[in-house]
Structures are given as structure tokens and as C-alpha cells.
Design a protein around this motif. Structure first.
Motif, PDB file in Angstrom:
ATOM      1  N   CYS A 161       9.364  -0.618 -16.930  1.00 40.84           N
ATOM      2  CA  CYS A 161       9.142  -1.932 -16.352  1.00 40.84           C
ATOM      3  C   CYS A 161       9.482  -3.215 -17.437  1.00 40.84           C
ATOM      4  CB  CYS A 161       7.469  -2.032 -16.036  1.00 40.84           C
ATOM      5  SG  CYS A 161       6.871  -1.112 -14.583  1.00 40.84           S
ATOM      6  N   ARG A 162       9.511  -2.663 -18.700  1.00 44.03           N
ATOM      7  CA  ARG A 162       9.853  -3.531 -19.814  1.00 44.03           C
ATOM      8  C   ARG A 162      11.418  -3.857 -19.860  1.00 44.03           C
ATOM      9  NH1 ARG A 162       6.095  -0.247 -24.085  1.00 44.03           N
ATOM     10  NH2 ARG A 162       4.113  -0.977 -23.569  1.00 44.03           N
ATOM     11  N   PHE A 198      -3.114   6.487  -1.816  1.00 47.44           N
ATOM     12  CA  PHE A 198      -3.487   4.968  -2.079  1.00 47.44           C
ATOM     13  C   PHE A 198      -2.284   4.028  -2.469  1.00 47.44           C
ATOM     14  CE2 PHE A 198      -5.269   1.294  -4.155  1.00 47.44           C
ATOM     15  CZ  PHE A 198      -5.851   0.386  -3.036  1.00 47.44           C
ATOM     16  N   LEU A 199      -1.676   4.681  -3.630  1.00 45.20           N
ATOM     17  CA  LEU A 199      -0.405   3.849  -4.187  1.00 45.20           C
ATOM     18  C   LEU A 199       0.967   3.832  -2.934  1.00 45.20           C
ATOM     19  CD1 LEU A 199      -0.417   5.182  -7.691  1.00 45.20           C
ATOM     20  CD2 LEU A 199      -0.740   2.867  -6.801  1.00 45.20           C
ATOM     21  N   THR A 200       0.873   4.869  -2.263  1.00 46.64           N
ATOM     22  CA  THR A 200       1.835   4.941  -1.275  1.00 46.64           C
ATOM     23  C   THR A 200       1.464   3.839  -0.179  1.00 46.64           C
ATOM     24  OG1 THR A 200       2.102   7.243  -1.415  1.00 46.64           O
ATOM     25  CG2 THR A 200       2.943   6.104   0.574  1.00 46.64           C
ATOM     26  N   SER A 201       0.189   3.611   0.170  1.00 48.57           N
ATOM     27  CA  SER A 201      -0.117   2.721   1.089  1.00 48.57           C
ATOM     28  C   SER A 201      -0.006   1.308   0.453  1.00 48.57           C
ATOM     29  CB  SER A 201      -1.929   2.885   1.291  1.00 48.57           C
ATOM     30  OG  SER A 201      -2.201   2.005   2.468  1.00 48.57           O
ATOM     31  N   VAL A 202      -0.250   1.047  -0.873  1.00 47.67           N
ATOM     32  CA  VAL A 202       0.093  -0.234  -1.595  1.00 47.67           C
ATOM     33  C   VAL A 202       1.402  -0.448  -1.401  1.00 47.67           C
ATOM     34  CG1 VAL A 202       0.228  -1.760  -3.670  1.00 47.67           C
ATOM     35  CG2 VAL A 202      -1.832  -0.034  -3.241  1.00 47.67           C
ATOM     36  N   LYS A 203       2.597   0.707  -1.714  1.00 45.29           N
ATOM     37  CA  LYS A 203       4.053   0.314  -1.516  1.00 45.29           C
ATOM     38  C   LYS A 203       4.251  -0.088   0.026  1.00 45.29           C
ATOM     39  CE  LYS A 203       8.502   2.632  -2.020  1.00 45.29           C
ATOM     40  NZ  LYS A 203       9.274   1.901  -3.309  1.00 45.29           N
ATOM     41  N   LEU A 204       3.802   0.558   0.935  1.00 46.08           N
ATOM     42  CA  LEU A 204       4.068   0.166   2.313  1.00 46.08           C
ATOM     43  C   LEU A 204       3.503  -1.208   2.702  1.00 46.08           C
ATOM     44  CD1 LEU A 204       3.110   3.694   4.159  1.00 46.08           C
ATOM     45  CD2 LEU A 204       5.325   2.531   3.888  1.00 46.08           C
ATOM     46  N   GLU A 220       3.180  -2.174  -9.140  1.00 42.59           N
ATOM     47  CA  GLU A 220       3.501  -1.998 -10.612  1.00 42.59           C
ATOM     48  C   GLU A 220       1.701  -2.341 -11.139  1.00 42.59           C
ATOM     49  OE1 GLU A 220       5.141  -4.293 -14.183  1.00 42.59           O
ATOM     50  OE2 GLU A 220       6.333  -4.506 -12.546  1.00 42.59           O
ATOM     51  N   LYS A 221       1.126  -3.263 -10.583  1.00 46.45           N
ATOM     52  CA  LYS A 221      -0.201  -3.405 -11.425  1.00 46.45           C
ATOM     53  C   LYS A 221      -1.241  -2.593 -10.890  1.00 46.45           C
ATOM     54  CE  LYS A 221       0.296  -8.604 -11.603  1.00 46.45           C
ATOM     55  NZ  LYS A 221      -0.127  -9.833 -11.159  1.00 46.45           N
ATOM     56  N   VAL A 222      -1.322  -1.975  -9.446  1.00 42.37           N
ATOM     57  CA  VAL A 222      -2.554  -1.070  -9.414  1.00 42.37           C
ATOM     58  C   VAL A 222      -2.066   0.256  -9.914  1.00 42.37           C
ATOM     59  CG1 VAL A 222      -3.568   0.072  -7.346  1.00 42.37           C
ATOM     60  CG2 VAL A 222      -2.856  -2.282  -7.179  1.00 42.37           C
ATOM     61  N   SER A 223      -0.803   0.705 -10.147  1.00 43.45           N
ATOM     62  CA  SER A 223      -0.367   1.797 -10.678  1.00 43.45           C
ATOM     63  C   SER A 223      -0.723   1.731 -12.103  1.00 43.45           C
ATOM     64  CB  SER A 223       1.208   1.980 -10.749  1.00 43.45           C
ATOM     65  OG  SER A 223       1.537   2.247  -9.361  1.00 43.45           O
ATOM     66  N   GLU A 279      -8.964  -3.563  -7.486  1.00 43.29           N
ATOM     67  CA  GLU A 279      -9.659  -5.231  -7.679  1.00 43.29           C
ATOM     68  C   GLU A 279      -9.204  -5.645  -9.089  1.00 43.29           C
ATOM     69  OE1 GLU A 279     -13.712  -4.662  -6.801  1.00 43.29           O
ATOM     70  OE2 GLU A 279     -13.052  -3.984  -4.601  1.00 43.29           O
ATOM     71  N   LYS A 280      -9.184  -4.658  -9.990  1.00 41.50           N
ATOM     72  CA  LYS A 280      -8.862  -5.087 -11.474  1.00 41.50           C
ATOM     73  C   LYS A 280      -7.494  -5.461 -11.637  1.00 41.50           C
ATOM     74  CE  LYS A 280      -9.706  -4.313 -16.119  1.00 41.50           C
ATOM     75  NZ  LYS A 280     -10.565  -3.914 -17.045  1.00 41.50           N
ATOM     76  N   ALA A 281      -6.809  -5.037 -10.697  1.00 39.82           N
ATOM     77  CA  ALA A 281      -5.334  -5.323 -10.722  1.00 39.82           C
ATOM     78  C   ALA A 281      -5.035  -6.806  -9.827  1.00 39.82           C
ATOM     79  CB  ALA A 281      -4.291  -4.122 -10.180  1.00 39.82           C
ATOM     80  N   GLY A 282      -6.072  -7.134  -9.542  1.00 42.09           N
ATOM     81  CA  GLY A 282      -5.820  -8.535  -8.809  1.00 42.09           C
ATOM     82  C   GLY A 282      -5.855  -8.381  -7.042  1.00 42.09           C
TER      83      GLY A 282
END
Length: 183
Positions: free
Chosen positions: A27-28, A59-65, A72-75, A100-103
Motif C-alpha cells: 500500500c505504501r 466479510f472482506l470479500t463482500s466489501v470488495k464486491l 484497504e481500510k477495513v482490512s 465502523e472504525k474504518a469509516g
């Protein structure tokens, strides 16, 4: 001649602290090296047959979809929970707290969490994990570099200097001297 096509795929599972290292470094460097970084949530248990992060990875897969801009933030928040604060990432409330913490709004996060058991999410996670295996994965993280017509697979978070060499770029350590680098 146009610019070279340079895509990196990072196959990862938040249960892997080594995946976290590779994630943060890539990411950097994605803007420094001018590469298209594609984050690929994968299920390490599909590769190593034993993991407790199935719901988190679904959950991350659902976020990606549905909200790829939040991936990136949720991961990162899930990694911070499990590896930095020794907090749970398997229970629904823990996953919601990280999102939620990821926004992410509570409604968005709850909606995504409700879909983790849908065939679409399950199939996408299975396909991504199978793709990692087809690239030769025997654990995570793996980074797959697609450079024009050539593909290179690198295992581990300690191969970034080699990845820089493959890309023809300079390796400046895990925290490159740029204004927006995070620790």
C-alpha cells in the motif's frame, strides 16, 4: 509505445501477520512504483486447511464486491484488532466494530455482514483462493506481479526487495520516505 502494464495482486488473509506486513508495504509503494495494486482477500484455510477467519474473509470479500474503495481500510482495521490489540475478529460485533472504525456506516457494515453467507460471496472467496493456488500458493501472503506478458509469484512479506528488482524499481525499506506513508 505506451506505458508498461504493471499490476500486482496481493492474496492475503487477515489471520496472517505476514500478510499484514506485505499489505502495508505494498500500500505504501503502489504510488511510488506506479503499479495497479489489486487486493485479493483469500482464505488461508483453503490453502493450509486450518483457519479461524472464515467470516472475516467473507466479510472482506463482500466489501470488495460492494464497496471496493473501503477494502484497504477495513482490512487494516481487522489486522489492527487481531495483531495489534489482541481483539477478536471472528464474532459479528467485532467485524462490525472494525468496519465502523474504518469509516463504514453501521448500515453498510450490517448489510455486508448479512451477505457473508450468500452464494455470491462464498463463490467469490473460493474463486480467489483457487486463483492463489493456481499461482502456486502454499501459504499467504503471495504477491503476483503481472508485467506485460510475464507473471512472477513471490511468497512472503520478506520478498519486497526482490519485487522491487522484478519491477525495476528502488527498494527504500518498509517505510519509504514519502509524506503519506503510514506505520
Amino acid at each position: 509505445m505506451g506505458p508498461r502494464s504493471r499490476t500486482l495482486e496481493l492474496f492475503y488473509d487477515v489471520l496472517s501477520p505476514y500478510s499484514w506486513l506485505a499489505f502495508e508495504i505494498l500500500c505504501r509503494y503502489k504510488n511510488i512504483w506506479n503499479v495497479d495494486l489489486q487486493l485479493r482477500p483469500s482464505l488461508i484455510s483453503g490453502i493450509m486447511k486450518d483457519s479461524g477467519s472464515l467470516t472475516a474473509m467473507r466479510f472482506l470479500t463482500s466489501v470488495k464486491l460492494e464497496h471496493p474503495e473501503m477494502l484497504e481500510k477495513v482490512s487494516r482495521e481487522l489486522w489492527l484488532r487481531i495483531w495489534s490489540r489482541d481483539e477478536d475478529i471472528t464474532e459479528p460485533q467485532s467485524i462490525l466494530a472494525a468496519a465502523e472504525k474504518a469509516g463504514m456506516s453501521t448500515a453498510q457494515a450490517r448489510g455486508l455482514l448479512e451477505r457473508v453467507s450468500t452464494p455470491q460471496v462464498k463463490n467469490q472467496l473460493r474463486e480467489t483462493t483457487e486463483a492463489a493456488c493456481k499461482h502456486g500458493a502454499f501459504g499467504l501472503p503471495i504477491t503476483v506481479a503481472h508485467l506485460d506478458d510475464t507473471t512472477h509469484m513471490l511468497f512472503g512479506s520478506d520478498r519486497m526487495e526482490l519485487l522491487a528488482h522484478v519491477l525495476g524499481e528502488k527498494w527504500m525499506g518498509p517505510v519509504p520516505p514519502v509524506g503519506n506513508a503510514r506505520l
